[in-house]
Write an enzyme that holds these catalytic residues in place. Sequence first.
Site, PDB file in Angstrom:
ATOM      1  N   LEU A 186      12.522 -10.772   3.368  1.00  0.00           N
ATOM      2  CA  LEU A 186      11.905 -12.039   2.966  1.00  0.00           C
ATOM      3  C   LEU A 186      10.835 -12.440   3.965  1.00  0.00           C
ATOM      4  O   LEU A 186      10.963 -12.218   5.168  1.00  0.00           O
ATOM      5  CB  LEU A 186      12.954 -13.148   2.907  1.00  0.00           C
ATOM      6  N   LYS A 187       9.771 -13.051   3.464  1.00  0.00           N
ATOM      7  CA  LYS A 187       8.751 -13.642   4.336  1.00  0.00           C
ATOM      8  C   LYS A 187       8.979 -15.144   4.360  1.00  0.00           C
ATOM      9  O   LYS A 187       8.627 -15.863   3.445  1.00  0.00           O
ATOM     10  CB  LYS A 187       7.348 -13.326   3.817  1.00  0.00           C
ATOM     11  N   HIS A 188       9.635 -15.615   5.443  1.00  0.00           N
ATOM     12  CA  HIS A 188       9.822 -17.055   5.599  1.00  0.00           C
ATOM     13  C   HIS A 188       8.484 -17.687   5.969  1.00  0.00           C
ATOM     14  O   HIS A 188       7.655 -17.067   6.632  1.00  0.00           O
ATOM     15  CB  HIS A 188      10.856 -17.336   6.688  1.00  0.00           C
TER      16      HIS A 188
END
Length: 1145
Positions: A186-188
Amino acid sequence: MSLPSASSSLLLLSPRSSPRRLLPLLLPLRLSSSSAAAMPPRRDRDCVRPAPQKWKPKATDATASAAAAASSSAELAGGVERMAISPSPQAGASQMWTPRGYATSASSSSSSSSSAAAAEQRVDGDKLSRLFKAAPQFEVDNNTFTQSQIRATFYPKFENEKSDQETRTRMLEMVSHGLATLEVTLKHSGSLFMYAGHHGGAYAKNSFGNIYTAVGVFVLGRLFREAWGKEAPRMQEEFNDFLEKNRISISMELVTAVLGDHGQRPKDDYAVVTSVTELSHGKPKFYSTPEVIGFCRKWRLPTNHVWLFSTRKSASSFFAAYDALCEEGTATPVCKALDEIADVSVPGSKDHVRVQGEILEGLVARIVSRESSVQIEEVLRNYPLPPLDGANSDLGPSLRAICAANRSDEKQQIKALLENVGSSMCPDHSDWFGYNGLDYQSRNADRSVVTKFLQAHPTDYATKKLQEMIRLMKQRHFPAAFKCYWNYHKIDSLTNDNLYYKMVIHVHSDSVFRRYQQEMRRNQGLWPLYRGFFVDVNLFKANNMKSSVLPHDIDTSLKDINGALDSNPSAKDGLADEDSNLMVKLKFLTYKLRTFLIRNGLSTLFKDGPSAYKTYYLRQMKNWGTSASKQKELSKLLDEWAVYIRRKYGNKPLSSSTYLSEAEPFLEQYAKRSPENQALIGAAGDLVQTENFLAILEAERDEEGDLHAERGTTPASPTSTSLDVVPKTEGLIVFFPGIPGCAKSALCKEILNTPGGLGDNRPLHSLMGDLIKGRYWQKVADERKKKPFRITLADKNAPNEEVWRQIEDMCRTTKAVAVPVVPDSEGTESNPFSLDALAVFMFRVLQRVNHPGNLDKASPNAGYVLLMFYNLYDGKSRREFDSELYERFGSLVKMPLLKPDRAPLPDEVRAILDEGISLFRLHQSRHGRAEPSKGAYAKEWAQWEKRLRQVLFANTDYLNSIQVPFDFVVKEVLEQLKSVAKGDLRMPDTVKRKFGNIVFAAVTLTPTDILGVLPKLAEHNDVSNFLNTTKLADNLNKAHVTLAHKRAHGVAAVSSYGVYQNQQVPVMFNAFLFSDKMAALEVDLGTANGEKITSRNDWPHATLWTAPGVAPKEANELPQLVSEGKAKRVAIDPPITVSGVLDFY
């Protein structure tokens, strides 16, 4: 809190009949949101476990798997065992948070003794001040040495030379052949924060000692309290000592609501570890994801959600799932789909929906070792779930409460944060506040430090390689800064002959990373250029006794270790350098709507108005390849947003750091109008109010660097399956992004004199820039308004984006299409025009006589003027230049310039041009745009202009011989312009990642194959009458067999066909079903890649016809209608088999 043992794994039967082990995973840290100016401490916490991670073993040879497991286990054991934590002290030494850093007696005495020791060693402030002032006089001689060490860094920023589609294809090839595994995380949506311990320092992307790093230290300290409870102070000290002893830095995605708005204000402030880096010897070593998880479990730090795809089928399904979700995806459906597809799913310890929200920035997909699956299983088995001892304890004031209570200035907020985090986490505040009377500003070192660093003898291999890197970047004039500061952590060791600095390597343009990669391909020994790059530098003099032997010893040492520390870790994984760096970032439209279209468009909207804003957002969506339906929906939304926010704010711009205060309520109300609007926006509402606790930031500072339009990223070279047609009711603007001497005026004359013009009846006219006084492009706009349907030849160089925007505005206001005509050139790494082309342009200009613009042989500064134009294109490769023009204007005409089989540029010509470019940069740096005759380099310019003429004219025969004949140039350009006008010109033939909102998977059939079946069916009277009545043969344009639909069967079902995309599939027609409202062929699907293709529909069929007002999906009811006597079924005996292509729609 009791924890399951590693051996208590459960077994779960997969729907696909393959066992999946539920692996232990990190507990989520549930954080409460805070929005009030002052808030109570958090006591009531729920410790809820996320859904268990899933293990689906890859079907591989048992022996190979066992060997891989053994080798990876041994390798990981060595790396992770070094993270041993010392035994817990007796209960009396443990503590929990107390306000403003007041500790228990045990730690207080320790803190007091530390303070006393520091006081004894403190250097007098006046003495330090004198030492700082004397430092510029430090001279480098044969006894001067330097030692440097990287203190903190993040992964290198690798720009794939291939397009996204080519990168995806290569990834799939590697996974298919068992060479690698595809890893997705995931790209927070936050900011980069790096931490190397309280001695090593805390760092943001390009800076340290500011509010960004103070917030990072506070959040990290709070995570320790939450994880370790009363043991937190001791563990914080041990963690700091461990990082220092092992020279390790960790990188985290810092997600907070106090540092400005991204895509969604997080519900809580948190961080996720994204990398762990060993910096002790040689090139930085980045931990693999299994090693990162092991490290984080040791220290109870939060990890990211990770998915592994180790087969071609699962990897293909992943990319198909993203394509299905890219325009509507939010955290819940994205994670759900990937959990169903992945071979391994390891949920993060921070649930994105709980702590940040549904708006998901994107996914990062990269190639990793093929043993990653085995390694992750081993790590999760050996390092079980850690408890959260402080989850239900008083953690003290939150980040938002502290920022809310300290609103006077940034320094006050920093001080409050550092005091509240406590001395066990951050005992030294000198990076933020200076040292012993020396203020924060006094840390700045003089600019000569970098030069001295490059001149001094390196004491080790790492220093030698860093010198090599910086020297190359300066020689190539890469836009980067090497800022040096006094290292306050080494203040007690400073003397006049022993100086300590911190160097920040700040890259100003993403193009530098690409250009540096090209240098690395030529020089395999170069170290990578990292993002977030901080180096400790020590300059010192060797004493007389050692000076005679030290250089020899160091040189011997460098030779001994040269290359030994540069072994590529990917080599042991069987990955070549280029393959080991394959990575794609896949962002979601719901996030880009907020950040790129709304936030980053604010300046255009308030400065240039709604019309310019519309041009901006349409161009962005076109660059992304947004589907036509979404472009239409978003245009309606954004037009309404523009009216709403301009009406509310007038001419006062809305702050980009708090834009969600206005955008989120607007989006929430817009979403409530229809389900379509809700899908477009993704999620809205539940806005976190930040006005009372937003951190006080310096004006115009953007630490993360994402407040600019996405044009900073290089678009892939353009391609299209459609044609760009210029309707005859529209005008045409032909313009020239070129350089004087590119023959645009001569070309315009030839076009004007061409019988029939561009092949239609639209009149042609030309406006020569050298003959028009005042604002040229405004004059063009005025003329076009008078006769908007004619063809305008804009005979003036159009070298930059400011001009291109004006042309776009003209296109919109006068209903025209613009066509850029550019001289064809290979270009350089950083300029779309090669030195060969520049030499020809200069040669042409210096042959002119009585030029209307006075740029001819009589001009004393002709060479300088062409260098000025050449510099306007600096920073763009030819690929980037062509792509941007095409993305903006939809077509691109190439003007032939140089013969492809020409001889190389003579050395003396290349040398005089290189000298001129270097002189121009010196002049520009010192005098800006001042004329060369008025600056400090006036004499040098005069000499260079004279020698330029001598050199070029001495090479007259060569410069004439390499040019394409002008009559051929005219012929080629005319043909291309006529093709644009007729709609026959396609984009340049290069691959661009095609984004699309996949809705369903299907096997496409050709109408010809279906029409071949109709005569056989017509043998039945009922069918014959039906075919004649409906004229089905005349109306059949397309047909397909639906395999799975996103709405009916789910994203995972649709994406599961990704491995078969573009494969031929046999389709057997068994029967023809029809009623008065619809008709379809019943089908049976064959195999692709040796596997049976099965439709998720209960009745596989190809719909051929529906009556007006009847949806094609109604054909699913035909078997039921046949059983009820309301439709007929005619068997096809024997069945007829054709072939179709499996694809997504």
